[in-house]
Design an enzyme around this catalytic site. Structure first.
Site, mmCIF file in Angstrom:
data_model
loop_
_atom_site.group_PDB
_atom_site.id
_atom_site.type_symbol
_atom_site.label_atom_id
_atom_site.label_comp_id
_atom_site.label_asym_id
_atom_site.label_seq_id
_atom_site.Cartn_x
_atom_site.Cartn_y
_atom_site.Cartn_z
ATOM 1 N N LYS A 110 0.823 -1.215 0.000
ATOM 2 C CA LYS A 110 0.000 0.000 0.000
ATOM 3 C C LYS A 110 0.860 1.270 0.000
ATOM 4 C CE LYS A 110 -4.140 -2.190 1.005
ATOM 5 N NZ LYS A 110 -3.845 -3.581 1.209
HETATM 6 C C1 LIG Z 1 -4.538 -4.707 0.752
HETATM 7 C C2 LIG Z 1 -3.770 -5.966 0.713
HETATM 8 C C3 LIG Z 1 -4.050 -6.966 -0.225
HETATM 9 C C4 LIG Z 1 -5.199 -6.859 -1.193
HETATM 10 O O1 LIG Z 1 -5.010 -5.836 -2.141
HETATM 11 P P1 LIG Z 1 -6.224 -5.339 -3.040
HETATM 12 O O2 LIG Z 1 -5.656 -4.233 -3.865
HETATM 13 O O3 LIG Z 1 -7.292 -4.870 -2.119
HETATM 14 O O4 LIG Z 1 -6.672 -6.488 -3.854
HETATM 15 C C5 LIG Z 1 -3.235 -8.084 -0.243
HETATM 16 N N1 LIG Z 1 -2.223 -8.242 0.630
HETATM 17 C C6 LIG Z 1 -1.927 -7.319 1.547
HETATM 18 C C7 LIG Z 1 -0.818 -7.557 2.489
HETATM 19 C C8 LIG Z 1 -2.686 -6.142 1.622
HETATM 20 O O5 LIG Z 1 -2.385 -5.215 2.549
#
Ligand SMILES: *Cc1c(COP(=O)(O)O)cnc(C)c1O
Length: 462
Positions: free
Chosen positions: A112
């Site tokens: 993120k």
């Molecule tokens: C948010 C997240 C996901 C999922 O990502 P999306 O973009 O919502 O599909 C997968 N793994 C981790 C560690 C995350 O923080």
């Protein structure tokens, strides 16, 4: 570049307006009217670029009507300089044609950061230029919250409210949010699950009157700028392995369909991608939809991969918009039907198109642990549970063994020690900048799963 709503009724917006808006006024999500196209020759010419320079090339066409090339350059340089690895997104080889792309070297140890550290800078830039302030409201299943807070905590123009499900995020995840104490940062633990939090955020966006004229901004992946920033690392990884002359495949641990949707866009922009694998945990609505054309909400299961514990995937609507030939009114009708449960499948020809684009697989907790321990033993590499799901799905779905399969390593294993221990491995140590995480003071408000209470609390803090 203009941005249009997937439901076809809201006005089109510039990049700056899309950045500060959450949901479109018709309830839809914003997408670019068209996508920049890159030729093989142009992609090949990027092979020597570092991550920030590549991000500048790929992102400029999305923003250039509002943000100058040099302003963007400064922002991407600062963003990716804050990562703790010189390569920003290093590729690690596990086995013949099996790779992981480590996306967890940002300040909060999950992918993120790639989007949210940039989003904070973009928002500040635009708010200062317009002399405006923004109230940000977001829901998190764990990783978005800390990355968003980290990205905005120095902003004098943003007040940020982050809702997370009470006692349903890991302790490291919680502390990464609640120990970032600042007058403009407000953590709220809701007695409910992630979908309850997300629902409250959506309701607040659709009726913002409780703010008495204030404006809400979004940090969830409904915000277009997040998707945009995530397109870059697909190009980065492919080029590092010989793209565009050599095809690659990606396996992506998926919750809200944001990360994998960015991969789909990279392909549409000209990157040769052979397969895109949707990897889900037991909350498998996307897997059921892609493998069997069954789109229906099941109840939520708490798993060892909590960042993917969701019942509905917001960004799937952006893909559906393309599958339904960008027909906003057809899509509106479909989404209303899917959300109410009156409709539980896609039109067969649209579904077949989705099957051409994606493969999918669902991985339960037991298999997740098996993969963590197998990879630790055979390759001496510790996967986090989300990445383990990606690795397993990549193996099961791979139809082209001569093509490299790259799994997105979405988080550092230190964030999820429970899964690591259950897999019989030793939990890793916190990296240097977080060694005192468990000693830092926390600040957080626990509230009932009640929209009015949450909104009243927000007003009391503004
Ligand atoms: C948010 C997240 C996901 C999922 O990502 P999306 O973009 O919502 O599909 C997968 N793994 C981790 C560690 C995350 O923080």
């Amino acid at each position: 570049m203009r941005y249009i709503s997937t439901r076809g009724q809201a006005p089109s917006l510039s990049f700056e307006d899309v950045l500060l808006t959450g949901l479109a006024s018709d309830g839809g999500l914003y997408v670019p009217e068209s996508l920049p196209q890159f030729s093989h020759q142009e992609i090949a010419s990027w092979s020597a670029l570092n991550y920030a320079d590549l991000a500048h090339k790929i992102l400029l066409p999305f923003v250039e009507e509002d943000i100058s090339s040099s302003e963007l350059k400064t922002m991407v340089d600062e963003t990716y300089a804050s990562f703790n690895h010189k390569a920003v997104a290093p590729l690690i080889q596990l086995d013949h044609n099996e790779w992981v792309l480590e996306l967890f070297h940002g300040p909060t140890l999950a992918f993120k950061d790639f989007a949210l550290q940039l989003l904070g800078r973009l928002m500040d830039h635009v708010l200062i230029k317009r002399d405006k302030h923004l109230v940000i409201m977001g829901a998190t299943s764990g990783d978005t919250g800390s990355a968003a807070i980290e990205g905005c905590r120095h902003s004098e123009r943003v007040q940020m409210f982050i809702l997370h499900p009470y006692e349903r995020v890991s302790e490291v995840q919680r502390r990464q949010m609640t120990t970032l104490i600042g007058d403009n940062i407000h953590n709220i633990a809701v007695r409910g699950n992630f979908d309850d939090c997300q629902q409250m955020v959506k309701q607040s966006f659709s009726d913002q009157s409780f703010l008495n004229g204030g404006q809400l901004g979004a940090v969830n992946s409904i915000n277009w700028a997040r998707i945009m920033a995530q397109i870059v690392y697909y190009f980065y990884a492919a080029v590092a392995l010989g793209g565009p002359h050599r095809e690659v495949s990606f396996s992506v641990p998926t919750g809200n369909f944001g990360d994998i949707y960015a991969g789909y866009l990279a392909k549409k922009m000209g990157l040769p991608i052979k397969q895109l694998v949707v990897a889900t945990n037991e909350n498998d609505i996307l897997h059921r939809c892609i493998s069997a054309n069954q789109y229906s909400k099941n109840s939520l299961v708490q798993t060892l991969s909590p960042s993917m514990d969701i019942m509905v995937s917001s960004n799937f609507e952006r893909l559906l918009f393309d599958l339904y030939d960008r027909d906003g009114s057809a899509l509106s009708e479909l989404v209303v039907g899917l959300n109410s449960g009156a409709v539980n499948s896609l039109e067969p020809k649209r579904w077949q198109q989705a099957c051409q684009l994606f493969s999918s697989h669902r991985v339960d907790d037991k298999k997740t642990c098996d993969v963590i321990s197998q990879v630790a033993l055979q390759h001496n590499y510790l996967l986090d549970p989300h990445t383990a799901i990606g690795v397993e799905a990549g193996r099961v779905c791979n139809r082209h063994l001569q093509v490299p399969m790259i799994t997105m390593a979405t988080a550092h294993a230190v964030k999820f020690p429970d899964a690591v221990i259950e897999a019989g491995q030793t939990a890793p140590e916190l990296p240097n900048h977080l060694t005192d995480l468990f000693e830092r003071p926390e600040r957080c408000q626990v509230l009932d799963n009640d929209l009015v209470k949450v909104q009243n609390y927000m007003i009391s803090q503004l």
